[in-house]
Motif scaffolding. Sequence first.
Motif, PDB file in Angstrom:
ATOM      1  N   ALA A 113       0.803  -1.221   0.000  1.00 59.81           N
ATOM      2  CA  ALA A 113       0.000   0.000   0.000  1.00 59.81           C
ATOM      3  C   ALA A 113       0.837   1.273   0.000  1.00 59.81           C
ATOM      4  O   ALA A 113       0.359   2.330  -0.418  1.00 59.81           O
ATOM      5  N   TRP A 201      -5.752   4.379   3.268  1.00 60.92           N
ATOM      6  CA  TRP A 201      -4.974   3.187   2.936  1.00 60.92           C
ATOM      7  C   TRP A 201      -4.888   2.245   4.126  1.00 60.92           C
ATOM      8  O   TRP A 201      -4.867   1.026   3.970  1.00 60.92           O
ATOM      9  N   ARG A 203      -7.222   1.717   6.356  1.00 62.56           N
ATOM     10  CA  ARG A 203      -8.476   0.959   6.376  1.00 62.56           C
ATOM     11  C   ARG A 203      -8.463  -0.137   5.319  1.00 62.56           C
ATOM     12  O   ARG A 203      -8.931  -1.249   5.558  1.00 62.56           O
ATOM     13  N   ARG A 204      -7.927   0.185   4.147  1.00 62.96           N
ATOM     14  CA  ARG A 204      -7.897  -0.786   3.060  1.00 62.96           C
ATOM     15  C   ARG A 204      -6.984  -1.963   3.412  1.00 62.96           C
ATOM     16  O   ARG A 204      -7.300  -3.120   3.104  1.00 62.96           O
ATOM     17  N   GLU A 207      -8.798  -4.236   5.907  1.00 62.18           N
ATOM     18  CA  GLU A 207      -9.832  -5.031   5.249  1.00 62.18           C
ATOM     19  C   GLU A 207      -9.203  -6.137   4.400  1.00 62.18           C
ATOM     20  O   GLU A 207      -9.678  -7.281   4.393  1.00 62.18           O
ATOM     21  N   MET A 234      -8.238  -4.718  -3.832  1.00 62.71           N
ATOM     22  CA  MET A 234      -8.539  -3.446  -3.163  1.00 62.71           C
ATOM     23  C   MET A 234      -7.296  -2.617  -2.892  1.00 62.71           C
ATOM     24  O   MET A 234      -7.404  -1.425  -2.589  1.00 62.71           O
ATOM     25  N   ILE A 235      -6.120  -3.226  -3.036  1.00 64.66           N
ATOM     26  CA  ILE A 235      -4.881  -2.468  -2.896  1.00 64.66           C
ATOM     27  C   ILE A 235      -4.237  -2.220  -4.245  1.00 64.66           C
ATOM     28  O   ILE A 235      -3.674  -1.151  -4.501  1.00 64.66           O
TER      29      ILE A 235
END
Length: 242
Positions: A113, A201, A203-204, A207, A234-235
């Motif tokens: 990330a 980022w 939070r991502r 998750e 999602m990243i």
Amino acid sequence: MSALVDVLDGQPTTPPSLYIDLKGVNLGRHGTVSILQIYVLPRRQAYLVDIHLLGERAFSTPSSTTGHTFKGILESEAVPKVFFDVRHDSDAHYSHFGISLAGIQDVQLMELATRDYPRRFVCGLAKCIERGDACLSEEERSAWSAAKAKGRRLFAPECGGSYQVFNERPLSEEIRRYCVQDVSILPRLWASYDAELTEAWERRVREASRERVAASQAPTFIGKGRHMASGPVMIVVIVLDE
């Protein structure tokens, strides 16, 4: 284990106090777990738990003061636990001991990330160290690489070794050092990447870490193959509204 749970229980959560790794033979649902390594940041101390000998008792033995167990700590969303690529470790915990990891922060995903170059593929631990992400001195990096190489010669089949060395007792000094350094380096990597993460980022990453745990528990999970090198969508995908 009762005394160790007393040490682990109630540690500070910001930054995370607990950094964890597993070693075993074909680690995952089709293999065995030999050693669990824990680094406790406030104590600057690493602990090696003999899962080969203790088995399920390592996770079910209660604290003498609170009655809490290591299993309870591992499954607590309120207690952050830091891993580097949690997938095989989660698979092994769940398949062999019925433990559903929670509160996981995956350092491999944190690295992904924080990149300013393409995020299609993840990096291994050694690559992160060699690149300087742990902010080691030249002397520290050389010592880390030397211990890593000595350990690999003993356990890696491609180097003429065998993973059974993780089940030999007493552990050789080379394997003990290998286990300790792999987990004790994680706080430095975590701090390096955390300093670069925006709130979005972060939070991502949390998750994506939860998704890795869930995927590792699925009957269809396959822990080997080229797909393991791909970053989570999602990243990998850049969100346009950031």
